[in-house]
Design an enzyme around this catalytic site. Structure first.
Site: not given
Lengths: 471, 471
Positions: A24, A51, A57, A304, A454
């Site tokens: 960011a 991080n 990716g 999760r 991302i």
């Protein structure tokens, strides 16, 4: 707490100050600089990239071009709906829509403008209706971070490391005029470094990431997340900047929405290699058992949150078990997991039971029962979807892993609007303060989908950078 | 936002200032006064008693005496475990334990000290393992609030209505020295009344309740809760005091944990009478259907959160349906519901389908299918527990109600410790500031169990009052 006053003299001045050097922050810096502002990036750690640089990716995206190229229904509308479903409706609709609608454009930007390379294949991640996740060529966020740094350097933006944001400085009207940093800061010593005041002629952008590693702060929101719970993040994901924003009355959003990864092992640090075995093999083709009873306790293919909560309810790490056939079916290679000793192989269930000190007879019953579910393609206990072609667990060697959740991502943060302006407790923008990325809250609601971090960081980083430059 | 400075002159001075006149505030005032402090209670509304006075008067409690009297296993440990289960582990263990362990004592206090009368029977509410909920004789929280007011009057504590907390005033060391109010305030006009500064020689206690009716604030945490979603609370449950506490850096806890009641009807205001029919009859003996399809969409006996979320996902009010036999089995009398027109009766399913404009054929199929589940005692679609002795829905007249969730309770709030001191973002107590009741967060975690709000308010109100008096 002490109030921040403007200094009589500024040590340094620039147009736009960006705090944080992850996705960011770098995207914001590029846009602000490209729009004609001078920019300095402040990074508290020794290493740059936050991080982001160790992230996986994955970039999830949707749009007409991708839809055409990949030959699948992959509209922004569908992505938006997936986000709200996973987010249990807590998502800010206007922010989530921006992520969905600009995801294709930003993916294309990383390719065309940054020169990022992606693998040919498109993956389908949990909670996504269709395959829409693109993976960098080196399978790491560093593939994008390095490209961002190249561009930042090319544009002439300086990155200042060991520089810690101590205070956001406002004038008497509440306008953010600059920051006080500790220059030469050494994490995590709050007394290290020298105070310096930096003026932002135009604006300050917070891109300081999440707080997965801030134990004191995260237990306020989820008291289970004591120091007994590790994190998949780098050490620097702490909450000081978020807290400083709240001190000047930035509104906190959904701070208790903290994502735990259920696929991590307590026998290694951070993300590690355990998830490769747990997520791709145990959850799909194997079982998780409670070590006290050797019984299953959850649908291993649940989301999760469901799996992580179930493991935490047991109170001790559970045992994930698969057999040779499961590994074969997954197509994964687990040599690294075995070499590091996180996953262990056993000639038979007897050895496995001894190694993990779990009741053998009950384990054999659990496996027998599970095998009957596989044969009937119906899990009568937990309703797990038995994958077509799955085989009963009868082929040694068996493989085991200890699993205990780790803090992976913090959905909550400070409130922003669609212009990436930080919003205060009176529902008004804090003038000249912007934020983007994991430090903000509301985009993902209760649960973030894979590959959207991302995407979000780049989209809102760019929005923040462009708007910050316009003052 | 503007900073609060201490006034050069105080308009009024007392030892302890209590903000809010509900359960927590009144209990705090009684203890502080009994411990020798002078006390003034500040109430922003015209009427006293806050939302407490319209609450249902249920007090859940556990302990050895009750266990013996009622002849059931009802230990504080069991109550604590029930709280953590419902709270999904988000509960602050130390605070939840205090509620569980002192619940019997505080129930006894209401009887012995306040003279509150309870019904003979002990009810079992959702999420409680055993019957442990005591109901005031008049089936309303007013039964306790009036007793508290009698005691407050007897002790000589003044209650100041139309007095709005505008600022918490701290000295330069952060010590809370008093408050600025608007005297003569008329809700909700923030400009009404005259500013006055009140000094607290010892401490200030925030007992200002939840924010179920603060639309602007609640949508920050849950964007679904727009003005289209009503609340079961009185108008005054707004967030100004909570926000003021956050302005002086009180740590926010789990603000996004907001409880919706799934048993409310959009065809009446606030809690109303619909829940009597929905909660006790429809959920147990009937069905809820999506008006677009006439199909069921959730286990009607799921927890509050599951049911409310499912209804909101539909996007429009659902239709709750039961028959005469269901009403008979419930033992409830629904005359009031029918009289007010919230529940309607129909000779047959045809009439019902016409009245609610839902597809008849699909409705008949849904009812037939549900009836087969009742006969087999197994709900194959949603896993609802079919109560023994339940009868198929075949006995007209049929009854219908439109259901749409309302905001009922806000689990989140500011952080306190076991002494009821307010904790700031640096994890330190804010000196001489206490809080108790719904304005605090963490005790109930993700979900509050029935009958524990009064228990909690009285226990922590008393703790706050006693500790505030000790400065």
């Amino acid at each position: 707490m002490e109030n921040s006053r403007l200094p009589s003299r500024w040590d340094e001045t620039t147009d736009v100050l960006v705090i944080g050097s992850g996705f960011a922050g770098l995207a914001a810096a590029i846009e602000a600089k490209s729009a004609g502002s001078s920019v300095i990036i402040i990074e508290k750690m020794k290493g740059r990239g936050g991080n982001s640089i160790i992230s996986d990716g994955n970039v999830s995206a949707a749009g007409p071009l991708l839809q055409k190229k990949d030959g699948i229904e992959n509209s922004p509308e569908l992505l938006y709906n997936d986000m709200l479903k996973a987010g249990l409706g807590l998502n800010y609709p206007d922010l989530a829509r921006i992520v969905a609608e600009r995801s294709e454009e930003v993916l294309q930007w990383t390719i065309d403008y940054l020169g990022v390379k992606y693998k040919e294949r498109v993956d389908q991640f949990g909670g996504h209706s269709v395959p829409r996740t693109y993976i960098t060529y080196n399978q790491s966020g560093s593939g994008i971070v390095r490209a961002l740094f190249s561009k930042v350097k090319e544009l002439g933006v300086k990155v200042r490391t060991h520089a810690y944001l101590e205070k956001l400085l406002q004038d008497t009207d509440g306008l953010v005029k600059g920051i006080r940093i500790r220059d030469g800061y050494v994490f995590p010593d709050a007394e290290s470094g020298t105070p310096k005041c930096m003026k932002a002629r135009r604006a300050v952008i917070l891109a300081t990431g999440g707080f997965a590693n801030d134990i004191a702060f995260r237990v306020i929101q989820d008291p289970r997340l004591t120091r007994d719970v590790d994190s998949t993040n780098r050490a620097g994901t702490t909450a000081e900047a978020l807290i400083e924003a709240m001190r000047i009355c930035a509104a906190p959003v959904q701070l208790s929405c903290i994502q735990l990864g259920p696929w991590t092992s307590p026998d290694e640090k951070m993300y590690g290699v355990g998830p490769l075995f747990a997520d791709y093999i145990v959850f799909t083709y194997g079982v998780m058992v409670d070590p006290a009873t050797s019984r299953r306790f959850v649908n291993e293919l649940g989301d999760r949150k469901a799996c992580a909560d179930a493991i935490m309810n047991i109170g001790t790490p559970c045992i994930g078990i698969a057999d040779t056939e499961g590994i074969r079916q997954s197509g994964q290679i687990i040599d690294k997991c075995l070499k590091r000793g996180v996953v262990k192989s056993f000639k038979g269930l007897e050895d496995l039971a001894v190694a993990y000190n779990i009741p053998l007879e009950a384990l054999q019953e659990t496996i027998d029962r599970y095998n009957s579910y596989v044969r009937n393609e119906t899990d009568e206990e937990f309703g797990k979807s038995i994958l077509k072609g799955s085989k009963p667990l009868v082929n040694p060697p068996y493989y085991g892993v200890r699993l205990w959740p780790k803090v992976h991502y913090t959905m909550g943060g400070i409130q922003i609007n669609t212009k990436a302006q930080v919003i205060d407790l009176s529902h008004q923008p804090i003038e000249r303060l912007y934020a983007a990325g994991e430090v903000t809250g509301g985009i993902h609601g209760a649960c973030r989908l894979g590959g959207l971090s991302i995407t979000e960081c780049l989209i809102f980083g760019r929005i923040a950078g462009r708007n910050a430059a316009q003052w």
